[in-house]
Design an enzyme around this catalytic site. Structure first.
Site, PDB file in Angstrom:
ATOM      1  N   ARG A  33       0.857  -1.204   0.000  1.00  0.00           N
ATOM      2  CA  ARG A  33       0.000   0.000   0.000  1.00  0.00           C
ATOM      3  C   ARG A  33       0.888   1.247   0.000  1.00  0.00           C
ATOM      4  NH1 ARG A  33      -1.739   1.726   4.579  1.00  0.00           N
ATOM      5  NH2 ARG A  33      -2.315  -0.299   5.419  1.00  0.00           N
TER       6      ARG A  33
ATOM      7  N   TYR B  93     -16.535  17.935 -14.384  1.00  0.00           N
ATOM      8  CA  TYR B  93     -17.003  16.553 -14.323  1.00  0.00           C
ATOM      9  C   TYR B  93     -18.009  16.385 -13.173  1.00  0.00           C
ATOM     10  CZ  TYR B  93     -16.935  11.582 -13.337  1.00  0.00           C
ATOM     11  OH  TYR B  93     -17.312  10.299 -13.065  1.00  0.00           O
TER      12      TYR B  93
ATOM     13  N   ASP C 156      -7.593  19.936 -13.160  1.00  0.00           N
ATOM     14  CA  ASP C 156      -7.945  18.629 -13.728  1.00  0.00           C
ATOM     15  C   ASP C 156      -7.593  18.692 -15.216  1.00  0.00           C
ATOM     16  OD1 ASP C 156      -9.190  16.448 -14.907  1.00  0.00           O
ATOM     17  OD2 ASP C 156     -10.918  16.494 -13.566  1.00  0.00           O
TER      18      ASP C 156
ATOM     19  N   LYS D 149      -8.524   7.802 -18.776  1.00  0.00           N
ATOM     20  CA  LYS D 149      -8.859   8.382 -20.073  1.00  0.00           C
ATOM     21  C   LYS D 149      -7.650   8.327 -21.015  1.00  0.00           C
ATOM     22  CE  LYS D 149     -12.783   8.889 -18.088  1.00  0.00           C
ATOM     23  NZ  LYS D 149     -12.755   9.440 -16.790  1.00  0.00           N
TER      24      LYS D 149
HETATM   25  C1  LIG Z   1     -12.611  15.400 -16.333  1.00  0.00           C
HETATM   26  C2  LIG Z   1     -12.724  14.225 -15.417  1.00  0.00           C
HETATM   27  N1  LIG Z   1     -12.181  14.281 -14.197  1.00  0.00           N
HETATM   28  C3  LIG Z   1     -12.257  13.243 -13.334  1.00  0.00           C
HETATM   29  C4  LIG Z   1     -12.925  12.075 -13.658  1.00  0.00           C
HETATM   30  C5  LIG Z   1     -13.002  10.947 -12.662  1.00  0.00           C
HETATM   31  O1  LIG Z   1     -12.123   9.942 -13.015  1.00  0.00           O
HETATM   32  P1  LIG Z   1     -12.345   8.368 -12.713  1.00  0.00           P
HETATM   33  O2  LIG Z   1     -13.570   7.963 -13.454  1.00  0.00           O
HETATM   34  O3  LIG Z   1     -11.090   7.752 -13.206  1.00  0.00           O
HETATM   35  O4  LIG Z   1     -12.531   8.244 -11.241  1.00  0.00           O
HETATM   36  C6  LIG Z   1     -13.510  11.974 -14.922  1.00  0.00           C
HETATM   37  C7  LIG Z   1     -14.239  10.757 -15.304  1.00  0.00           C
HETATM   38  O5  LIG Z   1     -14.974  10.728 -16.256  1.00  0.00           O
HETATM   39  C8  LIG Z   1     -13.415  13.071 -15.819  1.00  0.00           C
HETATM   40  O6  LIG Z   1     -13.968  13.035 -17.030  1.00  0.00           O
END
Ligand SMILES: Cc1ncc(COP(=O)(O)O)c(C=O)c1O
Length: 379
Positions: free
Chosen positions: A46, A98, A170, A195
Site C-alpha cells: 500500500r 465533471y 484537472d 482516459k
Molecule cells: C474530467 C474528469 N475528471 C475526473 C474524472 C473521474 O475519473 P475516474 O472515473 O477515473 O474516477 C472523470 C471521469 O470521467 C473526468 O472526465
C-alpha cells in the site's frame, strides 16, 4: 528531450534483476526484510510498489513536474487533494466540470465543513470576488467537461498565488500532450488516467503531479493512509499507455478537427462546442496554453428535444454509447442522463448542459468512417 522520446522512455529502466525492458508487474503485497527495518525501500505494497513507482516517475516527467502519485481512480486522486483541507476551509471550483467531482464536493466533503463555491472561470474576475482568508484551494478543469470551455490557467494561478491558495487543475481532457498546467503556475495537476493516459478503455486510475516536496509528502501520506492505491497490473497498463500518448493524441486532434467541422456544417446541428474553432470564446487562450485542440466536443441539435437526442445516441454504429472518454475507440454520451446525472437539473440547465446536449470522444479510427457514422445517425 522531445515529447515522443519522453513519452516512450519516461519512468522505465530495464529491470535490474533480469534486464526486462518493460517494468514488470510486481504482484506482491509485501517485501521480505533481511532484519527488522532492513529492506530495499519497499515494506508493504500500500505504501510502495516498484511498478507504481515507475508509473509515478513517468507521470512526473510527462507533466513537467517533480513528483507523481498514482491513485485507484480519478476521483480518488481528487479525494486526496480535498483531504489536504480542514473544516472551515473554502474551495472555489469551476461551475462546469465533471459531475463526479461536483458530487464528491457537495455530497461527501461539504458535510465535513468544507465550503465550496462554484463560478464560471472563463471570466477569472469571478474568482476574485469570492476570495477570503479561508480560501485554501482553487479547483479548475480546462477544457471543461462537457462544454469545452477554456480557463486561463496562468491567470488563475496568479490569483491563487496572491491569495496563498493552492491551484489544482484537472488536466484529463487535454492530457499532458496538449497542456502542462504546472508550467503555467498550477500547484497540482490531476488526471483521470482512465482516459487518455491509459488510452485503451481497460483501466480505472487517477494521478496527481506536483513540484513542491512538502505538498508531495502530505499527499503521499494521504495516499498511504487512506489506501486508494492502484494495483500493479493497472500501473503497468497506464505505463504502457503513456508510451503511445503522443501518437494517439495527434490522431485524436486530427480526427477531432474533421468531425467538429463536419458537425458545424450539418443542417440539423445547432451548435458545436469545440475549442479549435476560431470563434470559440476561449480560442485565444486555448491556442496559447494548449499544443492542439483535442478530440473532445459536444453539440446540440436544432430540434432540441430529448427524443431527438436519444434517436441520434442510439443510432451510431461506430460511436459506442458509453460513459468515459479518451480511449482509441470513439464514444458518444448524453451528459444529462449519464456523466452529469448527479448534478441537479436546474443547476445543470443553468450551466448550459441542456437535455439534448451530446458529447463525443472522437477516437483514432479513420475520420471518414466516423463522419459517415454521424451522418447516418443525425440523418
Ligand atoms: C474530467 C474528469 N475528471 C475526473 C474524472 C473521474 O475519473 P475516474 O472515473 O477515473 O474516477 C472523470 C471521469 O470521467 C473526468 O472526465
Amino acid at each position: 528531450m522531445k515529447l515522443a522520446t519522453k513519452y516512450i522512455h519516461a519512468g522505465t529502466e530495464p529491470d535490474p534483476s533480469t534486464g526486462a525492458i518493460m517494468t514488470p508487474i510486481y504482484q506482491t503485497s509485501t517485501y521480505v526484510q533481511s532484519a527488522p527495518g532492513q529492506h530495499k525501500g519497499y515494506e508493504y505494497a500500500r505504501s510502495q510498489n516498484p511498478t507504481r513507482k515507475a508509473l509515478e516517475d513517468a507521470l512526473a516527467i510527462i507533466e513537467n513536474g517533480k513528483f507523481g502519485l498514482a491513485f485507484s481512480s480519478g476521483v480518488a486522486a481528487t479525494d486526496a487533494v480535498i483531504k489536504l483541507l480542514s473544516p472551515g476551509d473554502e474551495v472555489i471550483a469551476a461551475n462546469d466540470m465533471y459531475g463526479g467531482t461536483y458530487r464528491l464536493f457537495t455530497k461527501v466533503f461539504q458535510k465535513f465543513g468544507i465550503k465550496f463555491h462554484y463560478v464560471d472561470m472563463q471570466d477569472v474576475s469571478n474568482i476574485e470576488s469570492l476570495l477570503n482568508t479561508n480560501t485554501k484551494l482553487i479547483w479548475t478543469e480546462t477544457p471543461t467537461n462537457p462544454l469545452i470551455n477554456i480557463v486561463d490557467i496562468a491567470a488563475v494561478a496568479m490569483i491563487a498565488k496572491k491569495a496563498n491558495a493552492l491551484l489544482c487543475v484537472d488536466n484529463t481532457f487535454a492530457s499532458p500532450y496538449l497542456q502542462n498546467p504546472l508550467v503555467l503556475g498550477a500547484d497540482i495537476v490531476m488526471h483521470s488516467s482512465t482516459k487518455y493516459l491509459g488510452g485503451h478503455s481497460d483501466v480505472i486510475q487517477g494521478a496527481l503531479v506536483m513540484n513542491d516536496a512538502d505538498l508531495r509528502e502530505k499527499l503521499y501520506f494521504i495516499q498511504k493512509s487512506c489506501g486508494a492505491v492502484p494495483g500493479p497490473m493497472d500501473c503497468f497498463l497506464v505505463l504502457r499507455g503513456i508510451k503511445t500518448l503522443h501518437l494517439r493524441m495527434k490522431q485524436h486532434c486530427e480526427n477531432g478537427e474533421k468531425v467538429a467541422h463536419f458537425l458545424r456544417n450539418h443542417p440539423a446541428v445547432l451548435k458545436v462546442f469545440w475549442c479549435g474553432f476560431e470563434d470559440h470564446l476561449g480560442y485565444a487562450i486555448a491556442s496559447k496554453q494548449m499544443r492542439g485542440f483535442g478530440g473532445m466536443m459536444s453539440f446540440t441539435l436544432k430540434n432540441d428535444s430529448i427524443e431527438n437526442a436519444n434517436r441520434v445516441l442510439s443510432s451510431t454504429r461506430l460511436f459506442a454509447l458509453a460513459e468515459s472518454l479518451g480511449g482509441v475507440e470513439s464514444l458518444i454520451n448524453h451528459p444529462a442522463s449519464m456523466t452529469h446525472a448527479s448534478i441537479p437539473k436546474e443547476e445543470r440547465i443553468k450551466n448550459g448542459l441542456t437535455d439534448s446536449l451530446i458529447r463525443l470522444s472522437v477516437g483514432i479510427e479513420d475520420a471518414e468512417d466516423l463522419i459517415e457514422d454521424l451522418k447516418m445517425a443525425i440523418g
